[in-house]
Motif scaffolding. Structure first.
Motif, PDB file in Angstrom:
ATOM      1  N   GLU A  95      -3.195  -1.549  -8.436  1.00 23.19           N
ATOM      2  CA  GLU A  95      -2.887  -2.910  -7.988  1.00 23.19           C
ATOM      3  C   GLU A  95      -2.812  -3.021  -6.471  1.00 23.19           C
ATOM      4  O   GLU A  95      -3.221  -4.035  -5.895  1.00 23.19           O
ATOM      5  N   SER A  96      -2.276  -1.967  -5.806  1.00 24.13           N
ATOM      6  CA  SER A  96      -2.013  -2.073  -4.363  1.00 24.13           C
ATOM      7  C   SER A  96      -2.663  -0.996  -3.523  1.00 24.13           C
ATOM      8  O   SER A  96      -2.500  -0.991  -2.295  1.00 24.13           O
ATOM      9  N   GLY A  97      -3.366  -0.066  -4.149  1.00 24.72           N
ATOM     10  CA  GLY A  97      -3.947   1.028  -3.390  1.00 24.72           C
ATOM     11  C   GLY A  97      -2.922   2.107  -3.119  1.00 24.72           C
ATOM     12  O   GLY A  97      -1.722   1.958  -3.417  1.00 24.72           O
ATOM     13  N   PRO A 156      -0.186   4.113  -1.353  1.00 28.02           N
ATOM     14  CA  PRO A 156       0.801   3.707  -0.344  1.00 28.02           C
ATOM     15  C   PRO A 156       0.764   4.616   0.876  1.00 28.02           C
ATOM     16  O   PRO A 156       0.491   5.809   0.766  1.00 28.02           O
ATOM     17  N   ARG A 161       5.185   0.345  -7.348  1.00 27.31           N
ATOM     18  CA  ARG A 161       3.906   0.176  -6.647  1.00 27.31           C
ATOM     19  C   ARG A 161       2.879   1.086  -7.314  1.00 27.31           C
ATOM     20  O   ARG A 161       3.100   2.300  -7.433  1.00 27.31           O
ATOM     21  N   THR A 162       1.775   0.510  -7.766  1.00 28.91           N
ATOM     22  CA  THR A 162       0.751   1.302  -8.434  1.00 28.91           C
ATOM     23  C   THR A 162      -0.576   1.254  -7.681  1.00 28.91           C
ATOM     24  O   THR A 162      -0.894   0.250  -7.030  1.00 28.91           O
ATOM     25  N   ASP A 163      -1.317   2.334  -7.776  1.00 29.99           N
ATOM     26  CA  ASP A 163      -2.567   2.461  -7.027  1.00 29.99           C
ATOM     27  C   ASP A 163      -3.604   1.439  -7.470  1.00 29.99           C
ATOM     28  O   ASP A 163      -4.379   0.944  -6.644  1.00 29.99           O
ATOM     29  N   THR A 215      11.415  -0.785  -6.309  1.00 30.08           N
ATOM     30  CA  THR A 215      10.101  -1.385  -6.129  1.00 30.08           C
ATOM     31  C   THR A 215       9.066  -0.518  -6.835  1.00 30.08           C
ATOM     32  O   THR A 215       8.987   0.697  -6.586  1.00 30.08           O
ATOM     33  N   GLN A 249       5.070   2.799   4.031  1.00 30.00           N
ATOM     34  CA  GLN A 249       5.395   1.960   2.869  1.00 30.00           C
ATOM     35  C   GLN A 249       6.305   2.705   1.897  1.00 30.00           C
ATOM     36  O   GLN A 249       7.184   2.108   1.276  1.00 30.00           O
TER      37      GLN A 249
END
Length: 371
Positions: free
Chosen positions: A224-226, A228, A220-222, A218, A232
């Motif tokens: 786009e999603s803040g 983690p 996850r970038t800051d 997965t 998470q």
């Protein structure tokens, strides 16, 4: 004051007679001969310590992040021969042309015996090592190492580990030691998953290589999603999970705090930067070469204070386990050395050695260093 002088004499006969037994005379002669031979051996010069230096040269370099700030460098033996074997989690201490020594995780394929691959993010305001790798390590440039070391080994479930599944967490350039672990877990058919976090997709290296693992990974970038949360990052983490994490100190601290009390989960992690100073107190240090006292704050390392003052000492791991920053303490006043490493032996500490990247002085102490 008088003294006794011991003289080795042949003993009397076994029957108490003053006449010496022939057998004892033979034994005495044999003993004397052996003693003379052993004396010669004791005077022999001990064998020289073998030189384990391995000369490498840059074979290839490739940009592996879209923001151009991460470069992968492939190193081969200068003689073209096979290199010492390594396992996932290993790193090498790279002696750069400038004399700097820096540690870089091996992120290639351990089955490839004639090449090592490292990946380095450019940090303009760092200690200079990453900039040198980016600017100076062009194809053909020689460097040296003493071979791989592993402070972050992977134990595979079913192959030496009692756990049943693996959870990998990587932050930015922290993917480098994790990348070979994924291939090993995949090859052994282990249940595993990974969360790969970073500022933006452009800043994340090796996205092309991770694509082959599909939804096991997965991203996850800051932006786009803040940022983690620890929950998470860990995801579904049932009992019997072994967590392997590498990334920024804040991320690792959050994961460790989240797992407090979880005795059914193993946590393995590696830092790429100095850990935060815990329970530090102010003290001062004086490099013998300058004679100028340097104040060390409660929340900064001795190494950082020296760098701030323009005193540049050798260092590498900044975590107290490689020994590169080993420095002699010439004098201590108003306190003592607060040793915080696990590398130096008690005799080495008694002899005045300390690791300046992690150890420090007690409150108000004044240390004089051989720098």
């Amino acid at each position: 004051m008088g003294f006794l002088r011991r003289v080795r004499q042949t003993p009397p006969s076994a029957f108490g007679r003053l006449r010496h037994d022939v057998s004892l005379r033979i034994a005495d002669a044999a003993f004397t001969g052996l003693w003379a031979i052993s004396g010669t051996a004791r005077k022999m010069t001990p064998p020289a310590v073998a030189d384990r230096t391995i000369t490498l040269k840059v074979a290839e370099r490739r940009v592996v992040a879209r923001d151009q700030d991460v470069v992968a460098v492939t190193l081969v033996g200068a003689d073209g021969g096979p290199l010492p074997r390594w396992y996932p989690g290993s790193h090498i201490d790279l002696h750069l042309p400038s004399g700097r020594i820096r540690q870089y995780s091996l992120c290639g394929d351990p089955a490839v015996r004639d090449a090592y691959r490292i990946a380095v993010r450019r940090i303009p305001d760092g200690g200079g090592g990453s900039v040198e790798v980016h600017d100076a390590l062009q194809p053909g440039v020689p460097v040296t190492t003493h071979g791989p070391r592993n402070a972050f080994p992977l134990t595979v479930p079913g192959y030496g580990s009692p756990t049943r599944r693996l959870r990998f967490i990587a932050g930015g350039i922290g993917i480098t030691p994790i990348l070979p672990m994924l291939a090993l877990a995949q090859r052994h058919g282990v249940d595993w998953s990974m969360l790969y976090a970073g500022r933006t997709r452009d800043s994340l290296p090796f996205l092309d290589e991770l694509a082959r693992y599909g939804d096991r990974v997965t991203i996850r970038t800051d932006d786009e999603s803040g940022l983690p949360t620890a929950a998470q990052l860990l995801g579904d983490c049932p009992g019997g999970t072994a967590v392997y994490a590498c990334g920024p100190a804040a991320m690792l601290t959050a994961v460790r705090a989240e797992l407090v009390g979880r005795d059914d989960v193993e946590l393995h992690f590696e830092r790429f930067a100095a850990p935060p100073v815990v329970d530090g107190t102010p003290f001062s240090v004086t490099p013998a070469s300058t004679g100028a006292a340097v104040r060390v704050g409660a929340d900064e390392t001795l190494l950082a204070a020296l760098n701030r003052a323009g005193v540049h000492a050798r260092y590498s791991c900044q975590q107290g386990f490689c020994g590169t920053c080993r420095t002699r303490v010439l004098a201590v006043a108003d306190g003592a050395v607060d040793h915080r490493d696990t590398l130096l032996t008690d005799p080495e500490r008694d002899d005045g050695m300390m690791l300046i990247c992690i150890s420090r002085g007690t409150a108000g102490s004044r240390l004089t260093l051989d720098l």
